[in-house]
Design an enzyme around this catalytic site. Structure first.
Site, PDB file in Angstrom:
ATOM      1  CG  ASP A 198     -14.566   1.285   3.065  1.00 47.38           C
ATOM      2  OD1 ASP A 198     -15.660   0.999   3.576  1.00 47.38           O
ATOM      3  OD2 ASP A 198     -13.502   1.336   3.711  1.00 47.38           O
ATOM      4  CG  ASP A 251      -1.961   1.062   1.209  1.00 46.79           C
ATOM      5  OD1 ASP A 251      -1.955   1.889   0.275  1.00 46.79           O
ATOM      6  OD2 ASP A 251      -2.816   1.088   2.124  1.00 46.79           O
ATOM      7  CD  GLU A 303      -7.603   3.472   0.915  1.00 47.39           C
ATOM      8  OE1 GLU A 303      -7.477   4.092   1.982  1.00 47.39           O
ATOM      9  OE2 GLU A 303      -6.931   2.465   0.621  1.00 47.39           O
ATOM     10  CG  HIS A 344     -10.441   0.349   1.985  1.00 48.35           C
ATOM     11  ND1 HIS A 344     -11.101   1.239   2.802  1.00 48.35           N
ATOM     12  CD2 HIS A 344      -9.128   0.482   2.272  1.00 48.35           C
ATOM     13  CE1 HIS A 344     -10.216   1.881   3.561  1.00 48.35           C
ATOM     14  NE2 HIS A 344      -9.015   1.439   3.257  1.00 48.35           N
ATOM     15  CG  HIS A 346      -1.798   5.141   3.189  1.00 46.01           C
ATOM     16  ND1 HIS A 346      -2.064   6.286   3.893  1.00 46.01           N
ATOM     17  CD2 HIS A 346      -2.655   4.213   3.682  1.00 46.01           C
ATOM     18  CE1 HIS A 346      -3.024   6.075   4.772  1.00 46.01           C
ATOM     19  NE2 HIS A 346      -3.399   4.807   4.669  1.00 46.01           N
ATOM     20  CD  GLU A 358      -4.743  -0.388  -0.758  1.00 44.06           C
ATOM     21  OE1 GLU A 358      -5.446   0.338  -0.039  1.00 44.06           O
ATOM     22  OE2 GLU A 358      -4.450  -1.575  -0.470  1.00 44.06           O
TER      23      GLU A 358
END
Length: 381
Positions: free
Chosen positions: A257, A183, A235, A284, A185, A209
């Site tokens: 999500d 990830d 997400e 997510h 992020h 990700e």
């Protein structure tokens, strides 16, 4: 049957639950929250409650349309998350009313078990070898970790090398038969993403990700074309319309999500949209038990499902854990890193209402950290 009462509960570590009760005593639960912004979502639920009280809870699609499109100003994470939790609760009510799991109302199951991954490493992952070993011993066949901590927009060789070494360590410990997701992020700038992705290829992550922030969607096609690693994101996207661009760009794994992107109703549409593009669904869910239970209902009925995120033991869970709010942990019992299908009605779990009400009396005001670079400027968390 009519909707008679709607309540919200702030529950540590950083979650919020909604309870929807009908005049016949059927209760549905949902999880409407934006991590770090629970209070505005709570207010949005209160506004939507004005419409829902007195309505037939069975008309889920009509309510979804009204809640998302009945106002002149639409969308965004706060409103979408409020709708998401209420949508989950209405599906829970409908399943309980008919005595069947929600996945049966969505067309029935296509699999018996769901592969899940465990989180390791925290926000600034340093030592991961022991954490990887612990998850292997717990039976998991996949993990996810942050690829880096804060990273300067044009990274030094040392920063790049540290990220690569972390991935190499994961592959060394996991071997070739287990997987890890990496990830970014949104912490990695477009320039750094272009540098890192080819260097990570040898470690063969299951996916990378959020290689860049969602606002940089225009460069995602270039990253997809240049990367031998599957790209995952989603997400921070809140409707099926926002997933059209990444699908056209060739993103391999979508990560909506269920507590942000319109609930069960919208996630099944996002999954269907992804299928003709050859994209997989990996929802997510670093959240609580209701969000995970709702995600599983989608996973059991989605042909192009890949893997499920879950938050048991995640580094954000300080002061409470996912299993603290369920009366029976059996639906969340992992065997070889997988969750088995059950025939329990609705979302398939029994919320411990007493524990939730007690948690709400404690409440929480969770906020994500604010990071800064060495020069004092804001860094992406």
């Amino acid at each position: 049957m009519k909707i008679a009462r709607i309540e919200t509960f702030l529950a540590p570590p950083r979650w919020m639950f909604v309870r929807v009760e009908t005049d016949e005593g059927v209760v549905g639960w949902g999880e409407p929250v934006v991590e770090g912004r629970a209070e505005p979502v709570r207010a949005a639920v209160e506004v939507l409650t004005e419409y829902l009280i007195g309505q037939d809870p069975m008309r889920i699609e009509d309510h979804w349309q009204v809640m998302t499109k009945g106002g002149f100003y639409r969308g965004g994470p706060v409103l979408s998350s409020a709708v998401s939790g209420l949508d989950q609760a209405l599906w829970d009510i409908k399943g309980k009313h008919y005595g069947v799991p929600v996945y049966q109302l969505l067309g029935g199951p296509v699999r018996e078990r769901i592969r899940a991954y465990a989180w390791i490493g925290g926000d600034e992952p340093e030592g991961i070898r022991d954490a990887l070993t612990a998850q292997i011993e717990a039976g998991f066949t996949a993990v996810k970790m942050n690829g880096c901590g804060r990273m300067t927009p044009v990274a030094t060789r040392a920063e790049i090398r540290a990220a690569v070494r972390r991935a190499e360590t994961a592959r060394e410990v996991l071997g070739d038969d287990r997987d890890f997701g990496l990830d970014f992020h949104g912490r990695v700038s477009p320039a750094n993403a272009r540098r890192l992705l080819p260097l990570l290829a040898e470690a063969a992550p299951l996916f990378v990700e959020e290689p860049v922030l969602s606002e940089h969607m225009d460069i995602v096609p270039d990253l997809v074309n240049a990367s031998p690693i599957p790209i995952a994101l989603g997400e921070r996207l809140y409707s099926r319309h926002e997933f059209i661009a990444p699908l056209r760009a060739g993103v391999a794994v979508l990560q909506p999500d269920i507590s942000h992107a319109g609930g069960i109703s919208e996630l099944r549409r996002i999954a269907a949209l992804a299928e003709p593009h050859g994209a997989q669904l990996a929802p997510h869910c670093p959240l609580g038990p209701v969000a995970l239970a709702a995600s599983l209902q989608i996973a059991f009925t989605t042909p192009n499902f890949l893997i499920q995120e879950q938050s048991i033991g995640i580094h954000y869970n300080q002061g409470a854990e996912l299993l603290d709010y369920v009366a029976d942990p059996e639906p969340f019992r992992f065997t070889a890193g997988q969750l088995s299908r059950t025939d329990r009605p609705g979302l398939g779990i029994e919320v411990d209402e007493a524990a939730v009400r007690a948690a709400d009396r404690r409440g929480h005001a969770w906020r994500n950290p604010v990071w800064r670079h060495a020069d004092g400027s804001l860094a992406e968390w």
